[in-house]
Design an enzyme around this catalytic site. Structure first.
Site, PDB file in Angstrom:
ATOM      1  CD  GLU A 132     -15.744   9.287  10.812  1.00 48.14           C
ATOM      2  OE1 GLU A 132     -14.960  10.240  10.804  1.00 48.14           O
ATOM      3  OE2 GLU A 132     -15.415   8.131  10.492  1.00 48.14           O
ATOM      4  CG  HIS A 152     -12.905   1.265  12.831  1.00 47.14           C
ATOM      5  ND1 HIS A 152     -12.441   0.499  11.778  1.00 47.14           N
ATOM      6  CD2 HIS A 152     -13.597   2.281  12.269  1.00 47.14           C
ATOM      7  CE1 HIS A 152     -12.838   1.044  10.636  1.00 47.14           C
ATOM      8  NE2 HIS A 152     -13.544   2.125  10.902  1.00 47.14           N
ATOM      9  CG  ASP A 157     -10.890  -2.410  11.493  1.00 44.52           C
ATOM     10  OD1 ASP A 157     -11.415  -1.868  12.481  1.00 44.52           O
ATOM     11  OD2 ASP A 157     -10.285  -1.764  10.619  1.00 44.52           O
ATOM     12  CD  GLU A 177     -16.091   3.003   8.271  1.00 40.44           C
ATOM     13  OE1 GLU A 177     -15.017   3.241   8.869  1.00 40.44           O
ATOM     14  OE2 GLU A 177     -16.797   3.895   7.781  1.00 40.44           O
TER      15      GLU A 177
HETATM   16  O1  G3I Z   1      -3.480   7.624  -2.464  1.00 36.53           O
HETATM   17  C1  G3I Z   1      -2.487   8.388  -1.747  1.00 36.53           C
HETATM   18  C2  G3I Z   1      -1.120   8.121  -2.308  1.00 36.53           C
HETATM   19  O2  G3I Z   1      -1.084   8.589  -3.645  1.00 36.53           O
HETATM   20  C3  G3I Z   1      -0.085   8.839  -1.448  1.00 36.53           C
HETATM   21  O3  G3I Z   1       1.182   8.510  -1.904  1.00 36.53           O
HETATM   22  C4  G3I Z   1      -0.252   8.389   0.007  1.00 36.53           C
HETATM   23  C5  G3I Z   1       0.728   9.150   0.909  1.00 36.53           C
HETATM   24  O4  G3I Z   1       0.264   9.249   2.237  1.00 36.53           O
HETATM   25  O5  G3I Z   1      -1.541   8.670   0.431  1.00 36.53           O
HETATM   26  C6  G3I Z   1      -2.525   7.973  -0.304  1.00 36.53           C
HETATM   27  O6  G3I Z   1      -3.783   8.302   0.206  1.00 36.53           O
HETATM   28  C7  G3I Z   1      -4.115   7.718   1.448  1.00 36.53           C
HETATM   29  C8  G3I Z   1      -5.405   6.969   1.273  1.00 36.53           C
HETATM   30  O7  G3I Z   1      -5.846   6.474   2.512  1.00 36.53           O
HETATM   31  C9  G3I Z   1      -5.271   5.794   0.314  1.00 36.53           C
HETATM   32  O8  G3I Z   1      -4.380   4.854   0.817  1.00 36.53           O
HETATM   33  C10 G3I Z   1      -4.286   8.821   2.469  1.00 36.53           C
HETATM   34  O9  G3I Z   1      -3.031   9.450   2.734  1.00 36.53           O
HETATM   35  C11 G3I Z   1      -4.849   8.275   3.740  1.00 36.53           C
HETATM   36  O10 G3I Z   1      -5.183   9.347   4.608  1.00 36.53           O
HETATM   37  C12 G3I Z   1      -6.121   7.492   3.453  1.00 36.53           C
HETATM   38  O11 G3I Z   1      -6.572   6.926   4.656  1.00 36.53           O
HETATM   39  C13 G3I Z   1      -7.928   6.520   4.650  1.00 36.53           C
HETATM   40  C14 G3I Z   1      -8.663   7.199   5.780  1.00 36.53           C
HETATM   41  O12 G3I Z   1     -10.005   6.734   5.819  1.00 36.53           O
HETATM   42  C15 G3I Z   1      -8.672   8.704   5.613  1.00 36.53           C
HETATM   43  O13 G3I Z   1      -9.447   9.319   6.567  1.00 36.53           O
HETATM   44  C16 G3I Z   1      -7.977   5.025   4.819  1.00 36.53           C
HETATM   45  O14 G3I Z   1      -7.438   4.381   3.659  1.00 36.53           O
HETATM   46  C17 G3I Z   1      -9.426   4.562   5.020  1.00 36.53           C
HETATM   47  O15 G3I Z   1      -9.420   3.222   5.411  1.00 36.53           O
HETATM   48  C18 G3I Z   1     -10.064   5.376   6.128  1.00 36.53           C
HETATM   49  O16 G3I Z   1     -11.396   4.979   6.250  1.00 36.53           O
HETATM   50  C19 G3I Z   1     -12.147   5.626   7.280  1.00 36.53           C
HETATM   51  C20 G3I Z   1     -13.578   5.716   6.793  1.00 36.53           C
HETATM   52  O17 G3I Z   1     -13.638   6.368   5.552  1.00 36.53           O
HETATM   53  C21 G3I Z   1     -14.459   6.432   7.824  1.00 36.53           C
HETATM   54  N1  G3I Z   1     -14.337   5.814   9.122  1.00 36.53           N
HETATM   55  C22 G3I Z   1     -12.987   5.635   9.626  1.00 36.53           C
HETATM   56  C23 G3I Z   1     -12.130   4.868   8.619  1.00 36.53           C
HETATM   57  C24 G3I Z   1     -10.757   4.604   9.173  1.00 36.53           C
HETATM   58  O18 G3I Z   1     -10.038   5.789   9.356  1.00 36.53           O
END
Ligand code: G3I
Length: 451
Positions: free
Chosen positions: A158, A237, A268, A266
């Protein structure tokens, strides 16, 4: 940073993966009844994003292990997870996923080495020279740890802005190191693990637009100057604001024509029922129509853990039931049946003739295209088959071969001409030429019925 002490040597891993591929191929020859085995029959992988925290859930892991041939750690290989403070690498969660994948003979995609997001704050506070060193150390740390174990790495993720400008996105890397950080990252990555495919990965680049044009120009430049890049990842996405582009296949193809692999990384698609299923079909068909589209990854196993869970964008619902989108993907991959409940109508062992139909665009020009529908018999011989094909309203069919059509509005029902008899598992196809009349959309292929 030394390589991790694996339970499997690299050679043993390679052997395991090769054995898994053979198993998948053999499985596919018998009955391509899972996403991974059906994709293997098409020479592709079919993967999913995985979260280490869910691996203890029996239904999650059973679905993962049964259906998928590749995994991408959803968050566990990102910078904040692997190097939260400078020089201190933590691989516990990522190792858990890689170990699990290897135990099942699955491949692993690495995601991601250099990205503006999920970046620990210490990275942003470095000066240019220190940042360059830290970026290279991070790449070497991760790729060294997993050397020989990752089929493709998202080296840079990105790096371009949304919108019409085609400009680079602001980030510590862009702002302090300039455009050249991407090239430096790829050169470092090649040296760190020469066996891994090195990918650039982005979103909203799935169709032809200013952003994908900018990425295209970068890849073209890299190829002309010998900067090591092997693949481009299209995140894909999709939802109603960002639907599957009508020029999706053409866009994948133009990148492939630069001499790189393309991967759907990715996937969906928000929605439900037959509309969601039809959109998934379009994506799978686009990948299968591009020789260098080497595989597809959906961004999660089940709707309930999706980053867009409210949009129910995945192939399994929150109770791990297969959705219509699952059936559509399996069918588009040339698979059929359900190993879980043999004996259902149309499934192995019930004595009833069945068939599946998949659509491919085999030729394309400004005003028209050729379509091909392949009919494959299930586990019983077939003596006749019927397939419906619904064309977009504007389109018209000028000729059709190896089938006998009857028309109702824009729906054609096709029966065999000479090719009704199929042995169990055998295929035949019919083809047609259509005029686009302003619509480049793909026709929808309905259920195949057999007797
Ligand atoms: O693990 C912590 C947890 O301990 C805490 O309590 C909770 C509170 O918000 O957060 C948890 O972490 C989260 C993590 O996902 C695991 O679930 C983060 O806040 C959250 O920001 C994170 O989101 C991820 C996101 O990337 C971050 O940018 C998504 O799971 C993940 O699917 C998403 O994936 C991205 C790709 O890497 C790049 N392309 C876009 C795609 C979708 O956004």
């Amino acid at each position: 940073m030394s390589m991790r002490l694996r339970r499997l040597s690299r050679a043993a891993t390679a052997g395991l993966v090769a054995a898994a591929a053979l198993t998948a191929a053999a499985h596919s020859a018998e009955a391509a009844d899972t996403l991974g085995s059906a994709a293997a029959g098409q020479g592709r992988y079919f993967g999913t994003a995985v979260a280490a925290s869910h691996l203890g859930e029996a239904d999650y892991t059973a679905t993962l292990d049964r259906e998928f041939s590749s995994v991408t750690p959803e968050n566990e290989m990102k910078w904040d997870a692997t190097e939260p403070s400078r020089g201190t690498f933590t691989f516990t969660s990522a190792d858990r996923i890689v170990d699990h994948a290897q135990s099942q003979g699955m491949d692993v995609r690495g995601h991601t080495l250099v990205w503006h997001s999920q970046l620990p704050s210490w990275v942003g506070s470095l000066g240019a020279s220190d940042l360059r060193t830290a970026m290279k150390d991070h790449i070497n740390g991760l790729m060294g740890h997993y050397k020989g174990e990752i089929h493709s790495w998202d080296v840079v993720n990105e790096a371009f802005q949304d919108g019409g400008s085609g400009a680079r996105r602001g980030s510590p890397f862009q702002d302090k190191l300039g455009d050249g950080f991407i090239e430096e990252a790829f050169r470092t990555a090649r040296a760190a693990d020469p066996a891994a495919k090195l990918c650039y990965n982005d979103y909203n680049t799935d169709g032809v637009n200013a952003k994908s044009n900018a990425v295209y120009d970068m890849v073209k430049d890299f190829k002309s100057r010998g900067v090591p890049i092997d693949c481009v990842g299209f995140q894909s996405h999709f939802n109603s604001n960002s639907p599957v582009p009508s020029d999706y296949r053409q866009n994948l193809q133009r990148f492939a024509d630069l001499g790189v692999d393309v991967q759907i990384t990715e996937l969906d698609i928000e929605g439900s029922g037959s509309a969601q299923a039809a959109d998934y079909t379009k994506v799978v068909e686009a990948c299968l129509a591009v020789d260098r589209c080497t595989g597809m990854t959906v961004w999660g196993v089940t709707d309930k853990y999706s980053w867009r869970s409210g949009g129910t964008p995945l192939l399994f619902d929150g109770t791990y039931q297969e959705k219509p989108a699952y059936d559509a993907v399996l069918s588009a991959l040339g698979g059929s049946g359900d190993p879980g409940d043999p004996g259902e109508p149309g499934e192995p062992g019930d004595g009833t003739a069945s068939c599946t139909a998949t659509y491919t665009r085999t030729a394309d020009w400004n005003s028209g295209y050729n379509g091909q529908v392949t009919i494959t018999a299930g586990d019983e011989p077939v003596s006749a088959w019927t397939v419906t094909v619904t064309l977009p309203a504007q389109q018209s069919v000028s000729s059709l071969w190896n089938g006998t059509p009857t028309w109702s509005g824009n729906v054609m029902t096709v029966k065999p001409s000479w090719n009704g008899t199929l042995a169990a598992g055998a295929s035949t196809s019919f083809g047609f030429t259509a005029a686009k009349n302003g619509s480049d959309a793909a026709p929808a292929v309905g259920t195949c019925t057999a007797s």
